[in-house]
Design a protein around this motif. Structure first.
Motif, PDB file in Angstrom:
ATOM      1  N   MET A 213      43.544 168.270  53.105  1.00 49.18           N
ATOM      2  CA  MET A 213      43.109 167.124  52.388  1.00 49.18           C
ATOM      3  C   MET A 213      43.168 167.412  50.948  1.00 49.18           C
ATOM      4  N   THR A 214      43.831 166.331  50.104  1.00 50.21           N
ATOM      5  CA  THR A 214      43.788 166.411  48.591  1.00 50.21           C
ATOM      6  C   THR A 214      42.512 165.605  48.190  1.00 50.21           C
ATOM      7  N   THR A 215      41.843 166.462  47.285  1.00 50.60           N
ATOM      8  CA  THR A 215      40.883 165.991  46.389  1.00 50.60           C
ATOM      9  C   THR A 215      40.893 166.108  44.970  1.00 50.60           C
ATOM     10  N   VAL A 216      40.166 165.313  44.212  1.00 55.61           N
ATOM     11  CA  VAL A 216      40.586 165.469  42.828  1.00 55.61           C
ATOM     12  C   VAL A 216      39.855 166.744  42.065  1.00 55.61           C
ATOM     13  N   SER A 217      40.756 167.126  41.240  1.00 58.25           N
ATOM     14  CA  SER A 217      40.476 168.520  40.662  1.00 58.25           C
ATOM     15  C   SER A 217      39.687 168.317  39.292  1.00 58.25           C
ATOM     16  N   THR A 218      39.038 169.387  38.973  1.00 57.71           N
ATOM     17  CA  THR A 218      38.074 169.377  37.742  1.00 57.71           C
ATOM     18  C   THR A 218      39.280 169.274  36.671  1.00 57.71           C
ATOM     19  N   ASP A 219      40.506 169.642  36.587  1.00 60.79           N
ATOM     20  CA  ASP A 219      41.578 169.623  35.696  1.00 60.79           C
ATOM     21  C   ASP A 219      42.033 168.211  35.492  1.00 60.79           C
ATOM     22  N   GLN A 220      41.984 167.343  36.818  1.00 63.95           N
ATOM     23  CA  GLN A 220      42.455 166.174  36.728  1.00 63.95           C
ATOM     24  C   GLN A 220      41.571 164.898  36.012  1.00 63.95           C
ATOM     25  N   VAL A 221      40.341 165.330  36.427  1.00 62.53           N
ATOM     26  CA  VAL A 221      39.166 164.567  35.691  1.00 62.53           C
ATOM     27  C   VAL A 221      38.989 164.969  34.279  1.00 62.53           C
TER      28      VAL A 221
ATOM     29  N   ASP B  38      38.327 160.459  45.812  1.00 65.26           N
ATOM     30  CA  ASP B  38      38.354 161.351  46.847  1.00 65.26           C
ATOM     31  C   ASP B  38      38.241 160.761  48.266  1.00 65.26           C
ATOM     32  N   GLU B  39      37.191 159.589  48.336  1.00 61.62           N
ATOM     33  CA  GLU B  39      37.085 158.848  49.496  1.00 61.62           C
ATOM     34  C   GLU B  39      38.385 158.030  49.917  1.00 61.62           C
ATOM     35  N   TRP B  40      39.174 157.342  48.846  1.00 65.26           N
ATOM     36  CA  TRP B  40      40.285 156.928  48.972  1.00 65.26           C
ATOM     37  C   TRP B  40      41.495 157.942  49.513  1.00 65.26           C
ATOM     38  N   LEU B  41      41.462 159.082  48.724  1.00 64.92           N
ATOM     39  CA  LEU B  41      42.434 160.171  49.194  1.00 64.92           C
ATOM     40  C   LEU B  41      42.170 160.535  50.708  1.00 64.92           C
ATOM     41  N   ALA B  42      40.732 160.910  51.195  1.00 64.02           N
ATOM     42  CA  ALA B  42      40.657 161.066  52.466  1.00 64.02           C
ATOM     43  C   ALA B  42      41.117 159.940  53.505  1.00 64.02           C
ATOM     44  N   ALA B  43      41.046 158.788  53.083  1.00 67.19           N
ATOM     45  CA  ALA B  43      41.195 157.565  53.992  1.00 67.19           C
ATOM     46  C   ALA B  43      42.657 157.432  54.252  1.00 67.19           C
ATOM     47  N   ASP B  44      43.375 157.876  52.983  1.00 69.39           N
ATOM     48  CA  ASP B  44      44.888 157.521  53.022  1.00 69.39           C
ATOM     49  C   ASP B  44      45.562 158.715  53.731  1.00 69.39           C
ATOM     50  N   ALA B  45      44.918 160.130  53.835  1.00 71.25           N
ATOM     51  CA  ALA B  45      45.364 161.140  54.708  1.00 71.25           C
ATOM     52  C   ALA B  45      44.979 161.020  56.365  1.00 71.25           C
TER      53      ALA B  45
END
Length: 149
Positions: A1-9, A141-148
């Motif tokens: 599962m893809t999540t948002v990283s510290t670098d992205q933030v 992260d919720e959106w990415l999890a739902a999309d996955a």
């Protein structure tokens, strides 16, 4: 599962702080998939900021129209900026306004521009900006999890 990283933030935080160099450096390290996830973060941050700023206004539509008008007056925008599109994107965060006809690339550009405008107008402290971006990260992260799924 893809999540948002510290670098992205950090890259979004850099843009909001006007540090294009840091944004460019971080972007250079991100894969295509990571850039896509960062796009989800931008959309989540935009939705969160727009909802917080306008949803509880006495007249949300009027507040959105005034905000976009003020943004254009304070920061002359060049190119294809369309005030009506900006207003629709803001209103869609808390109304049933349909934006399905707006291309994804346009949404992404407007989301970032409008997000930066809202953050500037609200005048978040460093700590408040960090907390806001953490909330946006959780939503993304919720959106990415739902999309996955």
């Amino acid at each position: 599962m893809t999540t948002v990283s510290t670098d992205q933030v950090a890259s979004i935080r850099a843009v909001l702080a006007g540090d294009v160099g840091t944004f460019d450096r971080i972007t250079g390290r991100l894969s295509s998939e990571e850039r896509d996830a960062r796009g989800v973060l931008v959309a989540a941050a935009f939705a969160e900021a727009a909802h917080r700023r306008f949803a509880k206004a006495a007249d949300p539509s009027a507040a959105v129209i005034q905000f976009v008008s003020d943004l254009r007056a304070q920061h002359p925008l060049t190119g294809d900026f369309d005030q009506h599109t900006a207003e629709r994107l803001l209103l869609a965060t808390f109304t049933d306004e349909s934006i399905s006809d707006v291309p994804d690339e346009t949404k992404g550009s407007y989301y970032m521009l409008l997000l930066a405008g809202i953050v500037k107008v609200v005048g978040l402290s460093e700590a408040q900006l960090d907390a806001f971006l953490e909330d946006a990260r959780k939503l993304a992260d919720e959106w990415l999890a739902a999309d996955a799924s």
